[in-house]
Design a protein around this motif. Structure first.
Motif, PDB file in Angstrom:
ATOM      1  N   PRO A  61       0.916  -1.094  -0.014  1.00 45.07           N
ATOM      2  CA  PRO A  61       0.217  -0.007   0.010  1.00 45.07           C
ATOM      3  C   PRO A  61       0.855   1.218   0.061  1.00 45.07           C
ATOM      4  CG  PRO A  61      -0.008  -0.897   2.195  1.00 45.07           C
ATOM      5  CD  PRO A  61       0.515  -2.147   1.144  1.00 45.07           C
ATOM      6  N   GLY A  62       2.056   1.126   0.322  1.00 42.30           N
ATOM      7  CA  GLY A  62       2.980   2.287   0.431  1.00 42.30           C
ATOM      8  C   GLY A  62       3.744   2.509  -1.020  1.00 42.30           C
ATOM      9  N   MET A  63       3.256   1.938  -2.126  1.00 42.20           N
ATOM     10  CA  MET A  63       4.159   1.986  -3.198  1.00 42.20           C
ATOM     11  C   MET A  63       3.633   3.545  -3.884  1.00 42.20           C
ATOM     12  SD  MET A  63       3.906  -0.200  -6.692  1.00 42.20           S
ATOM     13  CE  MET A  63       2.572   0.503  -7.294  1.00 42.20           C
ATOM     14  N   THR A  64       4.624   4.016  -4.549  1.00 39.14           N
ATOM     15  CA  THR A  64       4.292   5.306  -5.299  1.00 39.14           C
ATOM     16  C   THR A  64       4.544   5.186  -6.656  1.00 39.14           C
ATOM     17  OG1 THR A  64       6.480   6.274  -4.507  1.00 39.14           O
ATOM     18  CG2 THR A  64       4.568   6.736  -3.201  1.00 39.14           C
ATOM     19  N   THR A  65       4.238   6.021  -7.631  1.00 38.55           N
ATOM     20  CA  THR A  65       4.704   5.821  -9.151  1.00 38.55           C
ATOM     21  C   THR A  65       4.907   7.257  -9.582  1.00 38.55           C
ATOM     22  OG1 THR A  65       3.027   4.122  -9.220  1.00 38.55           O
ATOM     23  CG2 THR A  65       4.025   5.278 -11.252  1.00 38.55           C
ATOM     24  N   THR A  66       6.260   7.327 -10.154  1.00 42.90           N
ATOM     25  CA  THR A  66       6.842   8.588 -10.949  1.00 42.90           C
ATOM     26  C   THR A  66       6.879   8.395 -12.204  1.00 42.90           C
ATOM     27  OG1 THR A  66       7.806   9.226  -8.813  1.00 42.90           O
ATOM     28  CG2 THR A  66       8.531  10.341 -10.811  1.00 42.90           C
ATOM     29  N   SER A  67       6.192   9.238 -13.079  1.00 40.97           N
ATOM     30  CA  SER A  67       6.410   8.947 -14.608  1.00 40.97           C
ATOM     31  C   SER A  67       7.697   9.767 -15.014  1.00 40.97           C
ATOM     32  CB  SER A  67       5.284   9.549 -15.549  1.00 40.97           C
ATOM     33  OG  SER A  67       4.159   8.697 -15.117  1.00 40.97           O
TER      34      SER A  67
END
Length: 537
Positions: free
Chosen positions: A166-172
């Motif tokens: 649940p702590g995953m983040t995404t950066t393009s």
């Protein structure tokens, strides 16, 4: 097509078709070994039709060689592979190795230099900032990367676990730049008088470098001017790397072709430097060139443009092919049944040769590629039969080579208006030449240049009128549609100029009279004593 009094030197065309049923790929080449350091490499033989393989030898004056489990004589069925393991120990690692074997009774030799470039990635050097993108003349078809980027979960099992966190983040993150190669501005020009050309159709791969492990994040193919623009998502979760260590790999490959060193399965590759802990959202790598093996990008560019031309004109997507370079010193050839191309160092920069061999590729996959019979003591080399543009061979080889010549002619004809630079070499055939072997116009029905000239005159938009042509002139300017229809869509049974003319007159009777005169103008006689109707201007 004006018949001009031109004596063309009978230099062998050196671009041929060869029957080579077995290919050899070297797996795990030795690389840079110290004297006395042993290495085990694998020779992989693959058959494209049932064939025998025997008398396998690895020789080298500076090497000690031992075969591990010699298979002896082998019969390989279509699609079957056989691996042979070889232990090599350099005594003098400066010396090359030579691999010899017999395939279907024919001798094959492959020289292998472990120190040569192309076996591992080279350097993609920074030439400057990416220049502004000039407007395109039209929309250009672009191939896909080959192979495509595999899913991240297949490359890194931790990704599948982290994606559920649940702590995953995404950066393009977006990566842009341009890939170029340099060639001389004009044929025979000074070495330092060069022009930079965008690498058309090169694959660009984005990697995260992590303790010598390479995670491929995305890939894209450069456009017709060498530019690329690709975006990927960077995922982080507790315990993972916060920022990627990015580098870009340029490959001489795509869904059109893979350009590789002889007997090497991997394409030529060049890597940028690593951008450690990249914490931005836009990475501009600038304009990148390659210091070694530039012709690999030139060859790929030529083939991409020939593939694109054929796709645009016919609607057909030709299969991908492997291209072996530099293979020998002076020649070029297309191998069947493997469907591979071989370009020598002497043909590295010749766009016309690259497109000509691709013409054989088109014939092999969409029409037919007859087994050649060049041996007639005309334009033959010592130990190797060959052919010339204006010297007669036989009707089938005249068709095969003439059609490939026309592909090279038609493909490169408009590069100066569609792309940033014209080709240095093309197969333009606006004049019919004499054979340098005898100084005469040879029999058109058996001469490849005559068939190329016929196709050129059907296509071109200039109508030649030369008094030397005995009153016969070029009366057609149709483009490529009719030519490709006859070759691709009809029962083109004999693969000869004679059958082409018969088929053309049958399917396009409204052009019979004009075709009759065009053919006579290109040297074809005996079609009919009287033309179908009186030709009109």
């Amino acid at each position: 097509m004006a018949l001009l009094w031109i004596l063309v030197l009978a230099v062998p065309a050196l671009a041929t078709v060869r029957d080579e049923p077995v290919t050899l790929v070297i797996i795990d080449p030795p690389g840079d070994l110290a004297s006395g350091e042993s290495h085990i490499m694998t020779l992989r033989f693959e058959a494209f039709r049932t064939a025998s393989v025997e008398a396998i030898k690895v020789l080298g004056q500076g090497w000690s060689v031992a075969t591990l489990g010699d298979p002896g004589a082998m019969i390989l069925n279509t699609g079957e592979t056989q691996e042979v393991r070889i232990e090599v120990t350099p005594i003098d690692p400066e010396e090359p190795l030579e691999i010899q074997y017999m395939a279907d009774g024919k001798d094959h030799r492959a020289s292998f230099d472990p120190r040569a470039t192309g076996w591992k990635p080279g350097v993609a050097e920074l030439r400057g900032d990416t220049p502004p993108r000039l407007p395109s003349s039209r929309d250009f078809a672009r191939a896909e990367p080959y192979p495509p980027t595999p899913p991240l979960a297949e490359q890194d099992p931790q990704f599948a676990v982290g994606k559920m966190d649940p702590g995953m983040t995404t950066t393009s993150i977006r990566v842009t730049g341009r890939v170029i190669h340099s060639r001389r501005r004009v044929i025979g020009g000074a070495q330092d008088d060069r022009i930079d050309i965008g690498a058309d159709g090169a694959t660009v791969r984005i990697f995260d470098w992590n303790n010598y492990l390479e995670l491929e994040l995305n890939s894209v193919v450069t456009d017709e001017a060498g530019y690329f623009d690709v975006t990927f998502d960077w995922y982080t979760w507790p315990g993972s790397d916060t920022y990627p260590d990015l580098f870009v790999r340029i490959e001489a490959s795509s869904g059109v072709a893979i350009v590789h060193r002889p007997n090497n399965a991997n394409p030529f590759r060049w890597d940028t430097d690593i951008h450690h802990n990249f914490n931005g959202t836009l990475l501009e790598i600038g304009e990148r060139g390659v210091f070694f093996d530039e012709p690999a990008l030139q060859i790929l560019t030529s083939l991409t443009r020939t593939w694109r031309w054929f796709l645009d004109e016919s609607g057909r997507d030709a299969p991908m092919l492997g291209v072996s370079w530099p293979d020998g010193d002076t020649s070029a050839w297309y191998s069947t049944p493997s469907g591979t191309m071989h370009i020598s160092s002497g043909r590295s920069w010749r766009e016309d040769t690259h497109s000509h061999e691709y013409g054989h590729h088109i014939s092999y996959h969409f029409i037919e590629l007859p087994t050649p019979d060049y041996c007639n003591d005309i334009c033959d080399d010592p130990g190797r039969c060959s052919h010339c543009q204006w010297c007669e061979e036989n009707p089938r080889d005249a068709w095969s080579e003439g059609f490939a010549n026309w592909i090279a002619d038609a493909t490169t004809l408009h590069w100066d208006t569609e792309y940033e630079a014209p080709p240095q070499y093309h197969r333009y055939s606006d004049t019919v030449g004499k054979c340098g072997e005898d100084g005469l116009y040879n029999d058109a029905w058996s001469t490849e240049g005559a068939f190329q000239a016929l196709l050129h005159d059907i296509q071109d938009y200039s109508m030649d009128d030369d008094p030397v042509a005995e009153g016969f002139h070029d009366r057609l300017y149709l483009g490529t549609e009719e030519i490709l229809f006859i070759h691709l869509e009809t029962d083109y049974w004999s693969k000869s100029a004679e059958n082409f003319i018969e088929k053309f007159m049958f399917f396009y009777p409204e052009y019979s009279a004009r075709l009759w005169e065009v053919a006579r103008n290109c040297g074809f006689t005996g079609i009919d004593t009287v033309p179908p109707i009186t030709p009109t201007p």
